[in-house]
Design a protein around this motif. Sequence first.
Motif, PDB file in Angstrom:
ATOM      1  N   ASN A 194      29.279  25.772  35.756  1.00 30.42           N
ATOM      2  CA  ASN A 194      29.732  26.657  36.816  1.00 30.42           C
ATOM      3  C   ASN A 194      31.233  26.873  36.699  1.00 30.42           C
ATOM      4  N   ALA A 195      31.686  28.045  37.105  1.00 32.54           N
ATOM      5  CA  ALA A 195      33.125  28.311  37.058  1.00 32.54           C
ATOM      6  C   ALA A 195      33.900  27.311  37.896  1.00 32.54           C
ATOM      7  N   GLU A 196      33.284  26.815  38.976  1.00 32.82           N
ATOM      8  CA  GLU A 196      33.958  25.845  39.839  1.00 32.82           C
ATOM      9  C   GLU A 196      34.307  24.555  39.101  1.00 32.82           C
ATOM     10  N   MET A 230      37.875  33.376  40.163  1.00 32.14           N
ATOM     11  CA  MET A 230      38.421  33.610  38.827  1.00 32.14           C
ATOM     12  C   MET A 230      39.910  33.931  38.864  1.00 32.14           C
ATOM     13  N   LYS A 231      40.349  34.637  39.882  1.00 32.03           N
ATOM     14  CA  LYS A 231      41.781  34.915  39.983  1.00 32.03           C
ATOM     15  C   LYS A 231      42.578  33.630  40.194  1.00 32.03           C
ATOM     16  N   GLU A 232      42.025  32.722  40.991  1.00 38.94           N
ATOM     17  CA  GLU A 232      42.687  31.435  41.193  1.00 38.94           C
ATOM     18  C   GLU A 232      42.681  30.612  39.910  1.00 38.94           C
ATOM     19  N   LEU A 233      41.563  30.627  39.199  1.00 41.97           N
ATOM     20  CA  LEU A 233      41.453  29.881  37.951  1.00 41.97           C
ATOM     21  C   LEU A 233      42.470  30.378  36.925  1.00 41.97           C
ATOM     22  N   VAL A 234      42.521  31.683  36.750  1.00 37.69           N
ATOM     23  CA  VAL A 234      43.426  32.248  35.743  1.00 37.69           C
ATOM     24  C   VAL A 234      44.884  31.969  36.108  1.00 37.69           C
ATOM     25  N   LYS A 235      45.214  32.135  37.361  1.00 39.68           N
ATOM     26  CA  LYS A 235      46.590  31.865  37.810  1.00 39.68           C
ATOM     27  C   LYS A 235      46.985  30.427  37.496  1.00 39.68           C
ATOM     28  N   ASP A 236      46.093  29.489  37.756  1.00 40.64           N
ATOM     29  CA  ASP A 236      46.393  28.080  37.524  1.00 40.64           C
ATOM     30  C   ASP A 236      46.463  27.752  36.041  1.00 40.64           C
ATOM     31  N   TRP A 237      45.535  28.277  35.247  1.00 39.85           N
ATOM     32  CA  TRP A 237      45.575  28.021  33.810  1.00 39.85           C
ATOM     33  C   TRP A 237      46.865  28.560  33.203  1.00 39.85           C
ATOM     34  N   ARG A 238      47.246  29.753  33.613  1.00 38.68           N
ATOM     35  CA  ARG A 238      48.495  30.318  33.091  1.00 38.68           C
ATOM     36  C   ARG A 238      49.682  29.431  33.441  1.00 38.68           C
ATOM     37  N   LYS A 239      49.690  28.938  34.652  1.00 39.71           N
ATOM     38  CA  LYS A 239      50.761  28.034  35.068  1.00 39.71           C
ATOM     39  C   LYS A 239      50.768  26.774  34.214  1.00 39.71           C
ATOM     40  N   GLY A 240      49.591  26.202  33.957  1.00 38.13           N
ATOM     41  CA  GLY A 240      49.504  24.990  33.161  1.00 38.13           C
ATOM     42  C   GLY A 240      49.988  25.175  31.740  1.00 38.13           C
ATOM     43  N   PHE A 241      49.730  26.349  31.178  1.00 40.40           N
ATOM     44  CA  PHE A 241      50.183  26.645  29.824  1.00 40.40           C
ATOM     45  C   PHE A 241      51.563  27.288  29.813  1.00 40.40           C
ATOM     46  N   GLN A 242      52.211  27.308  30.979  1.00 40.35           N
ATOM     47  CA  GLN A 242      53.615  27.698  31.130  1.00 40.35           C
ATOM     48  C   GLN A 242      53.897  29.131  30.727  1.00 40.35           C
ATOM     49  N   GLU A 279      33.897  43.553  35.943  1.00 41.00           N
ATOM     50  CA  GLU A 279      34.754  44.692  35.630  1.00 41.00           C
ATOM     51  C   GLU A 279      35.913  44.782  36.626  1.00 41.00           C
ATOM     52  N   ASN A 280      35.626  44.574  37.895  1.00 35.56           N
ATOM     53  CA  ASN A 280      36.677  44.636  38.902  1.00 35.56           C
ATOM     54  C   ASN A 280      37.730  43.553  38.671  1.00 35.56           C
ATOM     55  N   ILE A 281      37.294  42.359  38.282  1.00 37.49           N
ATOM     56  CA  ILE A 281      38.249  41.294  37.981  1.00 37.49           C
ATOM     57  C   ILE A 281      39.174  41.721  36.855  1.00 37.49           C
ATOM     58  N   SER A 282      38.602  42.302  35.808  1.00 36.43           N
ATOM     59  CA  SER A 282      39.417  42.711  34.663  1.00 36.43           C
ATOM     60  C   SER A 282      40.410  43.810  35.025  1.00 36.43           C
ATOM     61  N   LYS A 283      40.068  44.629  36.019  1.00 34.25           N
ATOM     62  CA  LYS A 283      40.980  45.687  36.459  1.00 34.25           C
ATOM     63  C   LYS A 283      42.074  45.148  37.372  1.00 34.25           C
ATOM     64  N   GLU A 284      41.713  44.199  38.220  1.00 36.80           N
ATOM     65  CA  GLU A 284      42.637  43.712  39.250  1.00 36.80           C
ATOM     66  C   GLU A 284      43.522  42.577  38.758  1.00 36.80           C
ATOM     67  N   LEU A 285      43.095  41.884  37.726  1.00 33.72           N
ATOM     68  CA  LEU A 285      43.843  40.762  37.182  1.00 33.72           C
ATOM     69  C   LEU A 285      44.840  41.282  36.151  1.00 33.72           C
ATOM     70  N   SER A 286      46.095  40.908  36.294  1.00 36.17           N
ATOM     71  CA  SER A 286      47.107  41.386  35.350  1.00 36.17           C
ATOM     72  C   SER A 286      46.803  40.900  33.935  1.00 36.17           C
ATOM     73  N   ASN A 287      47.137  41.740  32.973  1.00 37.09           N
ATOM     74  CA  ASN A 287      46.998  41.393  31.553  1.00 37.09           C
ATOM     75  C   ASN A 287      45.610  40.867  31.226  1.00 37.09           C
ATOM     76  N   SER A 288      44.607  41.599  31.672  1.00 40.54           N
ATOM     77  CA  SER A 288      43.228  41.199  31.434  1.00 40.54           C
ATOM     78  C   SER A 288      42.497  42.315  30.694  1.00 40.54           C
ATOM     79  N   GLY A 289      41.284  42.022  30.249  1.00 41.38           N
ATOM     80  CA  GLY A 289      40.470  43.002  29.553  1.00 41.38           C
ATOM     81  C   GLY A 289      39.008  42.621  29.626  1.00 41.38           C
ATOM     82  N   LEU A 290      38.132  43.589  29.344  1.00 40.53           N
ATOM     83  CA  LEU A 290      36.691  43.395  29.458  1.00 40.53           C
ATOM     84  C   LEU A 290      35.996  43.829  28.177  1.00 40.53           C
ATOM     85  N   ALA A 291      35.194  42.928  27.616  1.00 41.00           N
ATOM     86  CA  ALA A 291      34.354  43.271  26.474  1.00 41.00           C
ATOM     87  C   ALA A 291      32.950  43.587  26.987  1.00 41.00           C
TER      88      ALA A 291
END
Length: 463
Positions: A211-213, A277-289, A315-327
């Motif tokens: 799970n994403a959680e 997912m927005k919270e996850l990505v924000k935190d991962w980015r912070k961890g990797f500085q 699709e909405n996540i990929s549009k709303e999340l900065s520097n993201s993309g969708l395959a």
Amino acid sequence: MIYIKNTMNFLLKRLFFLFYFCIANVTGIVIQAQNIALPKFFSNGMVLQRESSVPIWGTATAGSNISIIASWDNTLISTTANANGKWSTTLKTPQAGGPYTIKVGNNIEIKSVLIGEVWVCSGQSNMKMRLGEADRWTVESDNNSNIRIFEVPVERSQTLKTDISGGFWRYGVIPDNMQHITAVGYYFARRLQLELGVPIGIIGSYEGGTNAEEWLNPTIFNQNPDIKNAYGSPSGTEAGCLYNSMIYPLFPYKISGFIWYQGENNVNRQQTYNHLMKELVKDWRKGFQNNYLPFYIVQLTSFSSDWREFREIQENISKELSNSGLAVTIDCGDQSDIHPKNKFLVGSRLGDIALSNVYGKNKSFSSPIYREMKVEGDKIRIFFDCADKGLKITSGEMPELFEIAGNDNIYQLANARIEGNTILLWSDKITTPVSARYFWKNYAVPNLYSKDDYPVAPFRTRK
């Protein structure tokens, strides 16, 4: 005289060593760093991010002096373990190349180090699927030592870990070694490596049925009641248990970005997935500085389960999340197998996104994405982003899987015609259309693509 001279030499040597040890005790210098240990991924065959200040860290006896020399410039870097026995420093990496060696202290030598591009891939079983299990075995003769993959061992933990439990960098001949690693990650790396001509390193942190959680920082999970209440932390899959042991220990390894293939396990509580997912990505980015690291998402493919709205959420996540993309992968599915084997297109499409957005290759990289609709009498015209070169069908006489509806919201199959980079829709059963949708199916085989061979993304319009 000879006796006196030898005695003086002996005394001078004793005085020299006594002076050296006195200085060492005063300044904290030690002759040899004690008990130096590095995280498992700082090991033979590793790939470091090119032209960067890359962190390197570990543990040692408190107060120990740690010397580091990398063979690309032979510059001596020194640091000292703190009172808790932890140390860290940075290395300046050159342009892509190698192999190099890195010497840490007097006893550790990391061999066959390459300098290139490093990505993290994560998710659940479709990311984990092995290269040896995938279809389109187009690479059975590959022996590309410039593609290297480190797989993080699966471990769940209720507390933060500072290191992973094992692992090593795989590379070389596929039948002997590389068939055991992520197919999506390999095809992604292969796409980049062949285009960029530099070494590519993949750190794979994934596990089936997750799970994403589980990949989310547990502190953030506990601070978000909507996510927490929807999940409920099922036994054995507590929130953060994979983050603690499979993501957190990687911080702050220098990377270029992430690719993510996950979602099947979150469909049943999809209302929280966007926020999660927005919270996850924000935190991962912070961890990797790096707050701007790319995060590329694989949209769930075509399957017998109902993933229609979940694809829309992705699709909405990929549009709303900065520097993201969708395959988009609706043409890679299998009606009866939740683990479709065509991972070649999945990894290659992720690679195309990175080549355009990160490496400036000016390549087509995206499926046509619905932008807007206009009613033209008894017809609807659909406009797309990322369809500048036009659209095409790959079978049949017209685009399939379109539907339109009137004010009663009852959808009817629509006739469709390509006009440049738009689609014109109509139905003899509807005189006043107000909405449209495409590929609003669990499973189907699409025939509508961009001229660059990307499938049009599923969508529905709103009244």
